[in-house]
Design a protein around this motif. Structure first.
Motif, mmCIF file in Angstrom:
data_model
loop_
_atom_site.group_PDB
_atom_site.id
_atom_site.type_symbol
_atom_site.label_atom_id
_atom_site.label_comp_id
_atom_site.label_asym_id
_atom_site.label_seq_id
_atom_site.Cartn_x
_atom_site.Cartn_y
_atom_site.Cartn_z
ATOM 1 N N TRP A 40 0.949 -1.076 -0.254
ATOM 2 C CA TRP A 40 -0.111 0.110 0.054
ATOM 3 C C TRP A 40 0.991 1.341 0.055
ATOM 4 O O TRP A 40 0.605 2.157 -0.656
ATOM 5 C CB TRP A 40 -0.923 -0.016 1.273
ATOM 6 C CG TRP A 40 -2.206 -0.644 1.068
ATOM 7 C CD1 TRP A 40 -2.499 -2.033 1.402
ATOM 8 C CD2 TRP A 40 -3.473 -0.280 0.210
ATOM 9 N NE1 TRP A 40 -3.999 -2.491 1.026
ATOM 10 C CE2 TRP A 40 -4.247 -1.333 0.134
ATOM 11 C CE3 TRP A 40 -3.628 0.751 -0.173
ATOM 12 C CZ2 TRP A 40 -5.670 -1.279 -0.176
ATOM 13 C CZ3 TRP A 40 -4.921 1.015 -1.106
ATOM 14 C CH2 TRP A 40 -5.720 -0.075 -0.961
ATOM 15 N N LEU A 41 2.073 1.259 0.860
ATOM 16 C CA LEU A 41 2.903 2.342 0.943
ATOM 17 C C LEU A 41 3.468 2.656 -0.502
ATOM 18 O O LEU A 41 3.520 3.744 -1.071
ATOM 19 C CB LEU A 41 3.665 2.114 1.939
ATOM 20 C CG LEU A 41 4.759 3.371 2.474
ATOM 21 C CD1 LEU A 41 4.044 4.448 2.762
ATOM 22 C CD2 LEU A 41 5.796 3.048 3.130
ATOM 23 N N SER A 44 0.966 3.923 -2.857
ATOM 24 C CA SER A 44 0.526 5.519 -2.533
ATOM 25 C C SER A 44 1.582 6.457 -2.842
ATOM 26 O O SER A 44 1.196 7.331 -3.571
ATOM 27 C CB SER A 44 0.285 5.492 -0.935
ATOM 28 O OG SER A 44 -0.634 4.560 -0.675
ATOM 29 N N LEU A 47 1.358 6.806 -6.865
ATOM 30 C CA LEU A 47 -0.064 7.661 -7.014
ATOM 31 C C LEU A 47 0.270 8.891 -6.667
ATOM 32 O O LEU A 47 -0.071 9.768 -7.486
ATOM 33 C CB LEU A 47 -1.034 6.809 -6.392
ATOM 34 C CG LEU A 47 -2.546 7.473 -6.677
ATOM 35 C CD1 LEU A 47 -2.798 7.249 -8.241
ATOM 36 C CD2 LEU A 47 -3.726 6.952 -5.686
ATOM 37 N N ALA A 48 0.888 9.478 -5.541
ATOM 38 C CA ALA A 48 1.117 10.537 -5.228
ATOM 39 C C ALA A 48 2.069 11.238 -5.973
ATOM 40 O O ALA A 48 1.729 12.456 -6.562
ATOM 41 C CB ALA A 48 1.800 10.643 -3.698
#
Length: 70
Positions: A40-41, A44, A47-48
């Motif tokens: 997830w990290l 993320s 995506l950021a």
């Protein structure tokens, strides 16, 4: 600029982002618990980065543009 430095200047970030993507996929598929959080990290962060460059594209600088050799 040497050929080696030019290679890393052009391909350094794409290779790093590709490795981060592969890590996220493998962590999600092969691990449990903490590995899912790592997945997830990593996704993320990707995506950021995508959102940042989509909403705020970098300004073009004339002195960093690579000039074609004729």
């Amino acid at each position: 600029m040497s050929t080696h430095r030019r290679f890393w200047f052009v391909w350094g970030w794409p290779i790093a982002l590709g490795l981060l993507s592969i890590f996220g996929l493998l962590a999600a598929l092969l691990g449990t618990g903490l590995w899912h959080w790592a997945s997830w990290l990593s996704f993320s962060a990707l995506l950021a980065l995508i959102v940042r460059y989509w909403w705020f594209p970098p300004a073009e600088r004339s002195h960093t543009r690579i000039k074609a050799r004729v």
